[in-house]
Design a protein around this motif. Structure first.
Motif, mmCIF file in Angstrom:
data_model
loop_
_atom_site.group_PDB
_atom_site.id
_atom_site.type_symbol
_atom_site.label_atom_id
_atom_site.label_comp_id
_atom_site.label_asym_id
_atom_site.label_seq_id
_atom_site.Cartn_x
_atom_site.Cartn_y
_atom_site.Cartn_z
ATOM 1 N N GLU A 25 67.320 82.526 3.590
ATOM 2 C CA GLU A 25 68.337 81.478 3.494
ATOM 3 C C GLU A 25 67.678 80.149 3.160
ATOM 4 N N TRP A 26 68.270 79.392 2.225
ATOM 5 C CA TRP A 26 67.687 78.115 1.824
ATOM 6 C C TRP A 26 67.912 77.052 2.899
ATOM 7 N N TYR A 44 72.181 85.268 1.525
ATOM 8 C CA TYR A 44 72.632 84.823 0.199
ATOM 9 C C TYR A 44 73.957 84.085 0.319
ATOM 10 N N LYS A 45 74.872 84.624 1.125
ATOM 11 C CA LYS A 45 76.171 83.977 1.312
ATOM 12 C C LYS A 45 76.002 82.577 1.890
ATOM 13 N N ARG A 46 75.144 82.442 2.880
ATOM 14 C CA ARG A 46 74.952 81.129 3.503
ATOM 15 C C ARG A 46 74.303 80.148 2.528
ATOM 16 N N THR A 47 73.443 80.657 1.646
ATOM 17 C CA THR A 47 72.839 79.789 0.632
ATOM 18 C C THR A 47 73.898 79.309 -0.356
ATOM 19 N N ILE A 48 74.815 80.186 -0.744
ATOM 20 C CA ILE A 48 75.920 79.770 -1.620
ATOM 21 C C ILE A 48 76.690 78.619 -0.981
ATOM 22 N N GLU A 49 77.016 78.765 0.292
ATOM 23 C CA GLU A 49 77.772 77.730 1.004
ATOM 24 C C GLU A 49 77.004 76.409 1.044
ATOM 25 N N LYS A 50 75.691 76.497 1.216
ATOM 26 C CA LYS A 50 74.881 75.276 1.323
ATOM 27 C C LYS A 50 74.761 74.548 -0.010
ATOM 28 N N VAL A 51 74.470 75.286 -1.096
ATOM 29 C CA VAL A 51 74.305 74.594 -2.386
ATOM 30 C C VAL A 51 75.636 74.014 -2.862
ATOM 31 N N ALA A 52 76.745 74.632 -2.455
ATOM 32 C CA ALA A 52 78.063 74.092 -2.806
ATOM 33 C C ALA A 52 78.254 72.702 -2.203
ATOM 34 N N PRO A 103 83.701 86.861 -3.089
ATOM 35 C CA PRO A 103 84.688 86.128 -2.276
ATOM 36 C C PRO A 103 84.133 84.827 -1.684
ATOM 37 N N VAL A 104 82.864 84.833 -1.287
ATOM 38 C CA VAL A 104 82.240 83.623 -0.750
ATOM 39 C C VAL A 104 82.058 82.586 -1.845
ATOM 40 N N ALA A 105 81.613 83.039 -3.021
ATOM 41 C CA ALA A 105 81.449 82.136 -4.165
ATOM 42 C C ALA A 105 82.791 81.507 -4.540
ATOM 43 N N GLY A 108 83.918 77.531 -4.648
ATOM 44 C CA GLY A 108 83.988 76.977 -5.998
ATOM 45 C C GLY A 108 82.715 77.125 -6.800
ATOM 46 N N VAL A 109 81.968 78.205 -6.541
ATOM 47 C CA VAL A 109 80.692 78.440 -7.228
ATOM 48 C C VAL A 109 80.799 79.710 -8.065
ATOM 49 N N LYS A 110 80.540 79.602 -9.354
ATOM 50 C CA LYS A 110 80.585 80.765 -10.233
ATOM 51 C C LYS A 110 79.223 81.439 -10.296
ATOM 52 N N MET A 111 79.216 82.758 -10.072
ATOM 53 C CA MET A 111 77.991 83.540 -10.178
ATOM 54 C C MET A 111 77.816 83.973 -11.631
#
Length: 367
Positions: free
Chosen positions: A41-42, A87-95, A194-196, A200-203
């Motif tokens: 996790e970042w 990975y999910k938590r990193t998505i949330e953080k960079v958002a 679903p997390v992305a 509002g983050v596109k993979m």
């Protein structure tokens, strides 16, 4: 089209944010925490440090490249769920710092492969080069032995954190078919999209480079049919592709323009670069100019313009010119030249579409 520029961070990149800011039309940097191992996790403090640096120059952090996928996820091991949660938590953080796109890849063991980082071109510049026969003659286990004997020995594109696991990984992938890899990618996407979407983050998956099996390892993001299959795995606008003209373009059967037109709306991020193909299967990266290589860069930019592309684009690997000492493929000069070439095509398309000058007619306010 929103222009961005890849930056490896202070101390890891010869290019400065001040220099990037001076390239016309560049709005943001393409970034990542390269010191965080794949699967972890970042840390938010490191993310915020990047944001502070970018903010000083008015550059955004809307494109992340890459949040690497841990090998256990690609292998479908029971441990994958822990890494997917990270990975999910990193998505949330960079958002939280404005990220809108995450570029990633699903290539087993290693990323892009080249055999020479500084192959000389006719004009005296050097560029990344792939020699087909040399790769085909390589025994990956012999490479593993060389790395074990000399830790500094590596292949271009092999990430250092994976070197210690090469023997284990090659052995593990012997049991993995292309269909297995597809299933593992599907599982991953079902978990993270679903997390992305909620953030509002596109993979945007990056095609395999080069787009064919390497050392007996499967590769699946290689062509138009496979991209079509990928987008259907989880049919969401947040499941997209980083369309890389250089990676896909080394296979002459890949029609990049047709892909852009078919997948418009599912391409949040574009890598635009040229390659020159040789009859024996070798290829070398060139300037972005269409006439210098085998990829129709003019046609590609025109296709993006005609489909109303509003995503992010960056010049990809550049040559090493004017005696620049830089990270291979990631110098300032040739990528900046590439940006101006891409803007030249884009602006010409805009002028043809509107029929009106693109420059500001009224005087600028006093500065």
């Amino acid at each position: 089209m929103k222009m961005v520029f890849r930056w490896y961070g202070e101390g890891n990149d010869t290019v400065t944010l001040q220099q990037i800011k001076q390239i016309p039309g560049v709005e943001g940097i393409v970034w990542a925490l390269h010191d965080v191992p794949a699967g972890e996790e970042w840390p938010m403090d490191k993310i915020l440090a990047y944001k502070k640096q970018a903010d000083e120059y008015g550059l955004h952090l809307e494109v992340v490249e890459s949040v690497n996928v841990h090998e256990d996820i690609k292998l479908g091991l029971p441990t994958r769920d822990r890494y997917i949660e990270n990975y999910k938590r990193t998505i949330e953080k960079v958002a939280k710092v404005g990220a809108k796109v995450i570029c990633y890849n699903f290539m087993p063991v290693f990323d892009w492969i080249r055999t020479d980082l500084h192959k000389r071109l006719e004009d005296g510049s050097t560029a990344l080069f792939y020699e087909k026969a040399k790769v085909e003659d390589m025994d990956p286990m012999e490479l593993v032995r060389k790395i074990n004997e000399n830790p500094e020995f590596t292949m271009p594109g092999w990430e250092p954190e994976r070197m210690g696991r090469l023997t284990e990984l090659f052995e593990a992938y012997k049991q993995v078919t292309e269909e297995d890899l597809w299933r593992n990618l599907h599982y991953f996407l079902e978990q993270i999209i679903p997390v992305a979407e909620a953030n509002g983050v596109k993979m945007a998956i990056h095609p395999d480079d080069p787009p064919w099996p390497m050392f007996g390892l499967p590769r699946i993001v290689t062509c138009r049919d496979n991209i079509r299959r990928l987008l259907k795995l989880v049919d969401s606008p947040y499941n997209g592709v980083t369309l890389c003209s250089g990676s896909l373009g080394v296979n002459p059967d890949n029609d990049i323009v047709a892909m852009i037109k078919e997948f418009a709306g599912r391409i949040p991020f574009a890598h635009i670069r040229n390659v020159r193909l040789y009859a024996n299967g070798d290829f070398i990266e060139t300037s972005h100019r269409s006439a210098d290589g085998s990829v129709d860069i003019c046609g590609i930019v025109q296709a993006y313009h005609e489909t109303g592309f509003t995503g992010y684009a960056r010049p990809d690997h550049g040559r090493h010119i004017w005696d620049e000492q830089c990270r291979p493929g990631y110098g300032l000069y040739d990528r900046a030249l590439g940006i101006m070439y891409l803007w030249g095509i884009w602006d010409s398309m805009e002028r043809l579409k509107t029929g009106t000058p693109l420059n500001r007619r009224e005087p600028y306010a006093a500065h």
